[in-house]
Scaffold this motif. Structure first.
Motif, PDB file in Angstrom:
ATOM      1  N   LEU A  63       0.817  -1.214   0.000  1.00  0.00           N
ATOM      2  CA  LEU A  63       0.000   0.000   0.000  1.00  0.00           C
ATOM      3  C   LEU A  63       0.851   1.264   0.000  1.00  0.00           C
ATOM      4  O   LEU A  63       0.495   2.248  -0.656  1.00  0.00           O
ATOM      5  CB  LEU A  63      -0.967  -0.001   1.192  1.00  0.00           C
ATOM      6  N   THR A  64       1.969   1.242   0.693  1.00  0.00           N
ATOM      7  CA  THR A  64       2.866   2.401   0.682  1.00  0.00           C
ATOM      8  C   THR A  64       3.308   2.700  -0.744  1.00  0.00           C
ATOM      9  O   THR A  64       3.260   3.851  -1.189  1.00  0.00           O
ATOM     10  CB  THR A  64       4.095   2.143   1.587  1.00  0.00           C
ATOM     11  N   HIS A  65       3.706   1.663  -1.469  1.00  0.00           N
ATOM     12  CA  HIS A  65       4.129   1.873  -2.856  1.00  0.00           C
ATOM     13  C   HIS A  65       2.954   2.309  -3.735  1.00  0.00           C
ATOM     14  O   HIS A  65       3.085   3.203  -4.571  1.00  0.00           O
ATOM     15  CB  HIS A  65       4.774   0.622  -3.433  1.00  0.00           C
ATOM     16  N   VAL A  66       1.798   1.705  -3.537  1.00  0.00           N
ATOM     17  CA  VAL A  66       0.609   2.065  -4.311  1.00  0.00           C
ATOM     18  C   VAL A  66       0.275   3.542  -4.101  1.00  0.00           C
ATOM     19  O   VAL A  66       0.055   4.283  -5.069  1.00  0.00           O
ATOM     20  CB  VAL A  66      -0.595   1.183  -3.922  1.00  0.00           C
ATOM     21  N   PHE A  67       0.248   3.980  -2.840  1.00  0.00           N
ATOM     22  CA  PHE A  67      -0.084   5.375  -2.551  1.00  0.00           C
ATOM     23  C   PHE A  67       0.870   6.321  -3.256  1.00  0.00           C
ATOM     24  O   PHE A  67       0.462   7.326  -3.836  1.00  0.00           O
ATOM     25  CB  PHE A  67      -0.055   5.652  -1.043  1.00  0.00           C
ATOM     26  N   GLN A  68       2.167   6.005  -3.215  1.00  0.00           N
ATOM     27  CA  GLN A  68       3.162   6.851  -3.880  1.00  0.00           C
ATOM     28  C   GLN A  68       2.973   6.842  -5.387  1.00  0.00           C
ATOM     29  O   GLN A  68       3.032   7.881  -6.035  1.00  0.00           O
ATOM     30  CB  GLN A  68       4.575   6.390  -3.533  1.00  0.00           C
ATOM     31  N   ALA A  69       2.739   5.669  -5.942  1.00  0.00           N
ATOM     32  CA  ALA A  69       2.625   5.539  -7.400  1.00  0.00           C
ATOM     33  C   ALA A  69       1.411   6.267  -7.968  1.00  0.00           C
ATOM     34  O   ALA A  69       1.492   6.851  -9.042  1.00  0.00           O
ATOM     35  CB  ALA A  69       2.574   4.061  -7.784  1.00  0.00           C
ATOM     36  N   ILE A  70       0.289   6.240  -7.231  1.00  0.00           N
ATOM     37  CA  ILE A  70      -0.923   6.863  -7.765  1.00  0.00           C
ATOM     38  C   ILE A  70      -1.153   8.267  -7.210  1.00  0.00           C
ATOM     39  O   ILE A  70      -2.096   8.943  -7.620  1.00  0.00           O
ATOM     40  CB  ILE A  70      -2.170   5.975  -7.558  1.00  0.00           C
ATOM     41  N   GLY A  71      -0.299   8.690  -6.288  1.00  0.00           N
ATOM     42  CA  GLY A  71      -0.363  10.057  -5.791  1.00  0.00           C
ATOM     43  C   GLY A  71      -1.478  10.333  -4.797  1.00  0.00           C
ATOM     44  O   GLY A  71      -2.120  11.386  -4.854  1.00  0.00           O
ATOM     45  N   VAL A  72      -1.711   9.392  -3.878  1.00  0.00           N
ATOM     46  CA  VAL A  72      -2.712   9.592  -2.832  1.00  0.00           C
ATOM     47  C   VAL A  72      -2.055   9.427  -1.469  1.00  0.00           C
ATOM     48  O   VAL A  72      -0.926   8.952  -1.378  1.00  0.00           O
ATOM     49  CB  VAL A  72      -3.907   8.616  -2.987  1.00  0.00           C
ATOM     50  N   THR A  73      -2.796   9.787  -0.422  1.00  0.00           N
ATOM     51  CA  THR A  73      -2.223   9.717   0.919  1.00  0.00           C
ATOM     52  C   THR A  73      -2.962   8.774   1.867  1.00  0.00           C
ATOM     53  O   THR A  73      -2.504   8.550   2.980  1.00  0.00           O
ATOM     54  CB  THR A  73      -2.177  11.115   1.570  1.00  0.00           C
ATOM     55  N   ASP A  74      -4.104   8.239   1.443  1.00  0.00           N
ATOM     56  CA  ASP A  74      -4.816   7.317   2.332  1.00  0.00           C
ATOM     57  C   ASP A  74      -5.652   6.320   1.537  1.00  0.00           C
ATOM     58  O   ASP A  74      -5.804   6.437   0.327  1.00  0.00           O
ATOM     59  CB  ASP A  74      -5.681   8.069   3.350  1.00  0.00           C
ATOM     60  N   ARG A  75      -6.177   5.315   2.230  1.00  0.00           N
ATOM     61  CA  ARG A  75      -6.891   4.234   1.556  1.00  0.00           C
ATOM     62  C   ARG A  75      -8.210   4.683   0.951  1.00  0.00           C
ATOM     63  O   ARG A  75      -8.641   4.115  -0.057  1.00  0.00           O
ATOM     64  CB  ARG A  75      -7.062   3.014   2.458  1.00  0.00           C
ATOM     65  N   THR A  76      -8.858   5.702   1.516  1.00  0.00           N
ATOM     66  CA  THR A  76     -10.098   6.210   0.920  1.00  0.00           C
ATOM     67  C   THR A  76      -9.810   6.814  -0.444  1.00  0.00           C
ATOM     68  O   THR A  76     -10.502   6.520  -1.424  1.00  0.00           O
ATOM     69  CB  THR A  76     -10.762   7.252   1.839  1.00  0.00           C
TER      70      THR A  76
END
Length: 93
Positions: A63-76
């Motif tokens: 999830l840390t990598h996903v958040f960085q890759a898509i440019g978001v800061t939380d799961r919502t």
């Protein structure tokens, strides 16, 4: 101020084309996309870990990598991004 687009139509089209060509989902591994789909389905990290037979720590790393890759800061935000980009709809089983 007058409700008009701030960019000329050609410029706007070029920006949108460049954005879709460089889709962040291409930067994700299949496992990261799978984790993202499960987040979008509403599963908690512990449930995702059990479903995928991986540790909760591994889920958090993905999830840390996903958040960085898509440019978001939380799961919502990630779930909303997945919905907009066709990565939601994973069956809960």
């Amino acid at each position: 101020m007058r409700g008009e687009a701030p960019l000329a139509p050609k410029a706007a089209a070029a920006v949108l084309a460049a954005r879709s060509a460089a889709s962040p989902s291409h930067d994700l591994t299949e496992r990261e996309r799978e984790v993202l789909r499960l987040v979008a389905s509403g599963l908690a990290n512990k449930q995702i870990a059990r479903r995928l037979s991986i540790s909760e720590k591994t889920v958090k790393g993905h999830l840390t990598h996903v958040f960085q890759a898509i440019g978001v800061t939380d799961r919502t935000q990630a779930a909303l991004w997945a919905e907009r980009n066709g990565l939601s709809g994973e069956d809960h089983g």
